[in-house]
Write a protein that holds these residues in place. Structure first.
Motif, PDB file in Angstrom:
ATOM      1  N   GLU A 153       2.093   2.358 -10.224  1.00  0.00           N
ATOM      2  CA  GLU A 153       2.014   3.716 -10.728  1.00  0.00           C
ATOM      3  C   GLU A 153       0.413   3.746  -9.680  1.00  0.00           C
ATOM      4  O   GLU A 153       0.530   4.933  -9.042  1.00  0.00           O
ATOM      5  CB  GLU A 153       1.310   4.123 -12.025  1.00  0.00           C
ATOM      6  N   TYR A 154      -0.591   3.019  -9.726  1.00  0.00           N
ATOM      7  CA  TYR A 154      -1.607   3.226  -8.981  1.00  0.00           C
ATOM      8  C   TYR A 154      -1.441   3.456  -7.766  1.00  0.00           C
ATOM      9  O   TYR A 154      -2.011   4.188  -6.995  1.00  0.00           O
ATOM     10  CB  TYR A 154      -2.680   2.155  -9.405  1.00  0.00           C
ATOM     11  N   PHE A 155      -0.593   2.469  -7.219  1.00  0.00           N
ATOM     12  CA  PHE A 155      -0.180   2.598  -5.840  1.00  0.00           C
ATOM     13  C   PHE A 155       0.270   3.674  -5.187  1.00  0.00           C
ATOM     14  O   PHE A 155      -0.073   4.231  -4.201  1.00  0.00           O
ATOM     15  CB  PHE A 155       0.424   1.065  -5.316  1.00  0.00           C
ATOM     16  N   SER A 156       1.352   4.316  -5.896  1.00  0.00           N
ATOM     17  CA  SER A 156       1.852   5.419  -5.538  1.00  0.00           C
ATOM     18  C   SER A 156       0.883   6.681  -5.515  1.00  0.00           C
ATOM     19  O   SER A 156       0.807   7.243  -4.667  1.00  0.00           O
ATOM     20  CB  SER A 156       3.231   5.815  -5.989  1.00  0.00           C
ATOM     21  N   GLU A 157       0.008   6.491  -6.643  1.00  0.00           N
ATOM     22  CA  GLU A 157      -1.129   7.628  -6.612  1.00  0.00           C
ATOM     23  C   GLU A 157      -1.991   7.790  -5.488  1.00  0.00           C
ATOM     24  O   GLU A 157      -2.379   8.637  -4.893  1.00  0.00           O
ATOM     25  CB  GLU A 157      -1.777   7.347  -7.926  1.00  0.00           C
ATOM     26  N   LEU A 158      -2.177   6.404  -4.948  1.00  0.00           N
ATOM     27  CA  LEU A 158      -3.095   6.358  -3.789  1.00  0.00           C
ATOM     28  C   LEU A 158      -2.506   6.395  -2.464  1.00  0.00           C
ATOM     29  O   LEU A 158      -3.002   6.267  -1.512  1.00  0.00           O
ATOM     30  CB  LEU A 158      -4.182   4.947  -4.103  1.00  0.00           C
ATOM     31  N   LEU A 177      -0.431   3.926  -1.327  1.00  0.00           N
ATOM     32  CA  LEU A 177      -0.729   2.794  -0.738  1.00  0.00           C
ATOM     33  C   LEU A 177       0.875   2.274  -0.568  1.00  0.00           C
ATOM     34  O   LEU A 177       1.434   1.970  -1.614  1.00  0.00           O
ATOM     35  CB  LEU A 177      -1.466   1.529  -1.700  1.00  0.00           C
ATOM     36  N   THR A 178       1.372   1.741   0.667  1.00  0.00           N
ATOM     37  CA  THR A 178       2.468   1.290   0.950  1.00  0.00           C
ATOM     38  C   THR A 178       2.488  -0.069   1.520  1.00  0.00           C
ATOM     39  O   THR A 178       1.555  -0.501   2.131  1.00  0.00           O
ATOM     40  CB  THR A 178       3.213   2.149   1.786  1.00  0.00           C
ATOM     41  N   GLY A 179       3.631  -1.042   1.046  1.00  0.00           N
ATOM     42  CA  GLY A 179       3.558  -2.367   1.927  1.00  0.00           C
ATOM     43  C   GLY A 179       4.043  -2.329   3.192  1.00  0.00           C
ATOM     44  O   GLY A 179       3.993  -1.325   3.965  1.00  0.00           O
ATOM     45  N   SER A 187       2.096 -13.212 -11.242  1.00  0.00           N
ATOM     46  CA  SER A 187       3.385 -12.877 -11.562  1.00  0.00           C
ATOM     47  C   SER A 187       3.641 -11.569 -12.379  1.00  0.00           C
ATOM     48  O   SER A 187       4.549 -10.665 -11.899  1.00  0.00           O
ATOM     49  CB  SER A 187       4.282 -13.861 -12.507  1.00  0.00           C
ATOM     50  N   LYS A 188       2.529 -11.257 -13.164  1.00  0.00           N
ATOM     51  CA  LYS A 188       2.496  -9.984 -13.727  1.00  0.00           C
ATOM     52  C   LYS A 188       2.303  -8.823 -12.480  1.00  0.00           C
ATOM     53  O   LYS A 188       2.822  -7.917 -12.739  1.00  0.00           O
ATOM     54  CB  LYS A 188       0.995  -9.751 -14.400  1.00  0.00           C
ATOM     55  N   ILE A 189       1.956  -9.332 -11.317  1.00  0.00           N
ATOM     56  CA  ILE A 189       1.842  -8.192 -10.223  1.00  0.00           C
ATOM     57  C   ILE A 189       3.305  -8.295  -9.650  1.00  0.00           C
ATOM     58  O   ILE A 189       3.708  -7.079  -9.282  1.00  0.00           O
ATOM     59  CB  ILE A 189       0.588  -8.398  -9.248  1.00  0.00           C
ATOM     60  N   LEU A 190       3.862  -9.385  -9.556  1.00  0.00           N
ATOM     61  CA  LEU A 190       4.904  -9.443  -8.759  1.00  0.00           C
ATOM     62  C   LEU A 190       6.065  -8.839  -9.412  1.00  0.00           C
ATOM     63  O   LEU A 190       7.212  -8.211  -8.812  1.00  0.00           O
ATOM     64  CB  LEU A 190       5.445 -10.836  -8.321  1.00  0.00           C
ATOM     65  N   ASP A 191       6.051  -8.524 -10.731  1.00  0.00           N
ATOM     66  CA  ASP A 191       7.024  -8.162 -11.620  1.00  0.00           C
ATOM     67  C   ASP A 191       6.912  -6.531 -11.181  1.00  0.00           C
ATOM     68  O   ASP A 191       7.871  -5.779 -11.306  1.00  0.00           O
ATOM     69  CB  ASP A 191       6.616  -8.013 -13.090  1.00  0.00           C
ATOM     70  N   LYS A 192       5.887  -5.978 -10.862  1.00  0.00           N
ATOM     71  CA  LYS A 192       5.750  -4.685 -10.504  1.00  0.00           C
ATOM     72  C   LYS A 192       5.898  -4.158  -9.115  1.00  0.00           C
ATOM     73  O   LYS A 192       6.346  -3.039  -8.852  1.00  0.00           O
ATOM     74  CB  LYS A 192       4.368  -3.935 -11.215  1.00  0.00           C
ATOM     75  N   ILE A 193       5.397  -5.091  -8.128  1.00  0.00           N
ATOM     76  CA  ILE A 193       5.435  -4.639  -6.771  1.00  0.00           C
ATOM     77  C   ILE A 193       6.022  -5.804  -5.966  1.00  0.00           C
ATOM     78  O   ILE A 193       5.467  -7.094  -6.163  1.00  0.00           O
ATOM     79  CB  ILE A 193       4.050  -4.131  -6.225  1.00  0.00           C
ATOM     80  N   PRO A 194       6.826  -5.583  -4.921  1.00  0.00           N
ATOM     81  CA  PRO A 194       6.848  -6.724  -4.106  1.00  0.00           C
ATOM     82  C   PRO A 194       5.838  -7.110  -3.114  1.00  0.00           C
ATOM     83  O   PRO A 194       5.093  -6.507  -2.665  1.00  0.00           O
ATOM     84  CB  PRO A 194       8.012  -6.266  -3.043  1.00  0.00           C
ATOM     85  N   ALA A 195       5.603  -8.607  -3.028  1.00  0.00           N
ATOM     86  CA  ALA A 195       4.373  -8.832  -2.374  1.00  0.00           C
ATOM     87  C   ALA A 195       4.572 -10.366  -1.771  1.00  0.00           C
ATOM     88  O   ALA A 195       5.119 -11.138  -2.408  1.00  0.00           O
ATOM     89  CB  ALA A 195       2.966  -8.588  -2.786  1.00  0.00           C
ATOM     90  N   ASP A 196       3.881 -10.469  -0.519  1.00  0.00           N
ATOM     91  CA  ASP A 196       3.830 -11.918  -0.165  1.00  0.00           C
ATOM     92  C   ASP A 196       2.452 -12.431  -0.744  1.00  0.00           C
ATOM     93  O   ASP A 196       1.643 -11.862  -1.276  1.00  0.00           O
ATOM     94  CB  ASP A 196       3.469 -11.906   1.368  1.00  0.00           C
ATOM     95  N   SER A 212       1.388  -7.365   7.437  1.00  0.00           N
ATOM     96  CA  SER A 212       0.749  -6.675   5.844  1.00  0.00           C
ATOM     97  C   SER A 212      -0.002  -5.605   6.205  1.00  0.00           C
ATOM     98  O   SER A 212      -0.671  -5.466   7.052  1.00  0.00           O
ATOM     99  CB  SER A 212      -0.053  -7.622   5.322  1.00  0.00           C
ATOM    100  N   ASN A 213       0.197  -4.542   5.184  1.00  0.00           N
ATOM    101  CA  ASN A 213      -0.443  -3.094   5.332  1.00  0.00           C
ATOM    102  C   ASN A 213      -1.625  -3.178   4.449  1.00  0.00           C
ATOM    103  O   ASN A 213      -2.730  -2.459   4.560  1.00  0.00           O
ATOM    104  CB  ASN A 213       0.685  -2.020   4.933  1.00  0.00           C
ATOM    105  N   VAL A 214      -1.544  -3.844   3.451  1.00  0.00           N
ATOM    106  CA  VAL A 214      -2.554  -3.646   2.204  1.00  0.00           C
ATOM    107  C   VAL A 214      -2.689  -5.250   1.838  1.00  0.00           C
ATOM    108  O   VAL A 214      -1.988  -5.895   1.375  1.00  0.00           O
ATOM    109  CB  VAL A 214      -2.192  -2.991   1.148  1.00  0.00           C
ATOM    110  N   ILE A 215      -4.173  -5.510   1.719  1.00  0.00           N
ATOM    111  CA  ILE A 215      -4.411  -7.040   1.464  1.00  0.00           C
ATOM    112  C   ILE A 215      -5.087  -6.935   0.044  1.00  0.00           C
ATOM    113  O   ILE A 215      -6.023  -6.116  -0.416  1.00  0.00           O
ATOM    114  CB  ILE A 215      -5.387  -7.592   2.350  1.00  0.00           C
ATOM    115  N   LEU A 216      -4.721  -7.585  -0.997  1.00  0.00           N
ATOM    116  CA  LEU A 216      -5.008  -7.522  -2.301  1.00  0.00           C
ATOM    117  C   LEU A 216      -5.572  -8.978  -2.681  1.00  0.00           C
ATOM    118  O   LEU A 216      -5.134 -10.011  -2.448  1.00  0.00           O
ATOM    119  CB  LEU A 216      -3.805  -7.581  -3.328  1.00  0.00           C
ATOM    120  N   GLY A 217      -6.934  -9.010  -3.343  1.00  0.00           N
ATOM    121  CA  GLY A 217      -7.500 -10.175  -3.585  1.00  0.00           C
ATOM    122  C   GLY A 217      -7.384 -10.251  -5.034  1.00  0.00           C
ATOM    123  O   GLY A 217      -7.939  -9.339  -5.653  1.00  0.00           O
ATOM    124  N   VAL A 218      -6.765 -11.326  -5.377  1.00  0.00           N
ATOM    125  CA  VAL A 218      -6.318 -11.399  -6.906  1.00  0.00           C
ATOM    126  C   VAL A 218      -6.972 -12.823  -7.099  1.00  0.00           C
ATOM    127  O   VAL A 218      -6.660 -13.898  -6.652  1.00  0.00           O
ATOM    128  CB  VAL A 218      -5.088 -11.504  -7.179  1.00  0.00           C
TER     129      VAL A 218
END
Ligand SMILES: NC(=O)C1=CN([C@@H]2O[C@H](COP(=O)(O)OP(=O)(O)OC[C@H]3O[C@@H](n4cnc5c(N)ncnc54)[C@H](OP(=O)(O)O)[C@@H]3O)[C@@H](O)[C@H]2O)C=CC1
Ligand SMILES: O=C(CO)COP(=O)(O)O
Ligand SMILES: [Zn+2]
Length: 347
Positions: free
Chosen positions: A26-31, A33-35, A51-60, A84-90
């Motif tokens: 939801e947050y990503f679509s609000e902002l 942010l696309t893959g 895995s909690k993130i991968l359940d919601k968005i596809p990501a490398d 890659s279009n957006v880099i997530l630091g987790v």
């Protein structure tokens, strides 16, 4: 007064709350942010949280072990190859720093998803990357979004939580050093950003009285303090409000003893000793760290006494342009030993 260009880098949106990692889509679509998305993380965090993130968005996903230039190059190659279009630091500070520095170099958007409240790099537009010459932060990308899930952050090992308190109480000394540099060297001093950093430190001290009874509330207070300290750095355009002689000591130990304690643990002990030299409330800081079970002695840090003393004697050489209470010549071996002994860091 000459007004030089001053650029303020701040996060666009901060999401903070319980269980919110599951709303990342939801947050990503609000902002908008696309893959393709790329998650930069460590092996523990990958196993526990990704895995909690991968359940919601596809990501490398790419794993990093250290915050060094080799890992940055590895991430950049991967990001280029996979467009890659957006880099997530987790993760902790290292994964976040590698992600934000890679995003800066590739001019991609960066999202900060801290899994431990162990450092104030969550928000700051700076990254501590080894191999760039000095063990200090470099300019990096500000986060487009921060997703601070209090459930995730409070499930981090207590040692990491305590380290975040150590990193934050350090601002008491950092701001004193900054004021000193303004008085003695005419350095620019930002009253507002200094006050913000001090407010973070005050919250961290308060947190030590709450966190043993109410972990989640304590972590929330701490995360807010870490975020606002990062904002102070973004507004100051440098890490000056958040890093003084206590950080120089921490960096010196990290150089001399690389496999040693966590960054925030070293900053906490550095804060005790530098507050002693400044002649300010070092006993109160020490008591607060003891209250939460954070290390206050060389033994608890797992660092030999000689390394502590040596680090005190070389700390002033790490960033000579940043004036602190250590002055231009630093401490002699005998005075360093006395400081460490008088504050109970060595016995
Ligand atoms: N840019 C800036 O402004 C700042 C940067 N820093 C930098 O940040 C770094 C310190 O960060 P810190 O977080 O202390 O160290 P790390 O990032 O090394 O994290 C320490 C360990 O905690 C693990 N971890 C993280 N979250 C969890 C969790 N929820 N559960 C279990 N394990 C977890 C990590 O696992 P894994 O192996 O998966 O990574 C890692 O093994 C230093 O390099 C410091 O210089 C510090 C302050 C400010
Ligand atoms: O750790 C930091 C602030 O907490 C960043 O400071 P440095 O610029 O000393 O790396
Ligand atoms: Zn720090």
């Amino acid at each position: 007064m000459e007004m030089r260009e001053h650029i303020i880098s701040l996060p666009e949106r901060i999401f903070i709350g319980n269980g919110i990692i599951s709303r990342i889509d939801e947050y990503f679509s609000e902002l908008g942010l696309t893959g393709p998305f790329l998650i930069v993380t460590g092996s523990n965090v990958r196993r526990l949280i990704v895995s909690k993130i991968l359940d919601k968005i596809p990501a490398d996903v790419i794993e990093v072990q250290e915050a060094n230039l080799d890992e940055v190059r590895k991430v950049e190659e991967f990001a280029k190859k996979h467009e890659s279009n957006v880099i997530l630091g987790v993760g902790g500070g290292k994964a976040i720093d590698v992600a934000k520095f890679s995003a800066f170099e590739l001019n991609k958007r960066f999202v900060s998803i801290p899994t431990a409240p162990s450092h104030d790099g969550i928000t700051s537009p700076f990254a501590a990357i080894k191999g760039l010459g000095k063990p200090i932060s470099m300019k990096a990308k500000e986060p487009t979004a921060i997703i601070a899930d209090i459930d995730v952050l409070s499930s981090a090992p207590r040692r990491l939580i305590n380290a975040g308190i150590g990193d934050t109480v350090g601002k008491i000394v950092a701001v004193r050093d900054w004021r000193l540099a303004a008085k003695l060297r005419g350095e620019y001093y930002g009253d507002y950003t200094a006050s913000l950093a001090l407010l973070s430190a005050r919250h961290a001290l308060n947190c030590t009285k709450i966190i043993n009874k109410d972990l989640k509330y304590g972590v929330r207070l701490l995360v807010e303090a870490l975020i606002s300290s990062g904002v102070a750095m973004g507004m100051a355009g440098s890490t000056r409000p958040a890093s003084g002689s206590e950080h120089l000591f921490a960096h010196a130990v990290e150089m001399l003893y690389p496999e040693g304690p966590l960054h925030g643990e070293l900053v906490g002990v550095g804060t005790i000793m530098m507050a002693y030299i400044h002649g300010i409330k070092w006993k109160e800081i020490r008591k607060a760290l003891i209250r939460i079970g954070a290390p206050v002695t060389a033994k608890q840090l797992g660092v030999p006494d000689e390394i502590i003393i040596k680090a005190l004697t070389i700390a002033h050489t790490i960033r000579p342009e940043r004036y602190t209470i250590l002055g231009d010549r630093g401490l002699t071996w005998a005075s360093a030993e006395k400081v460490a002994r008088n504050t109970g860091v060595i016995t």
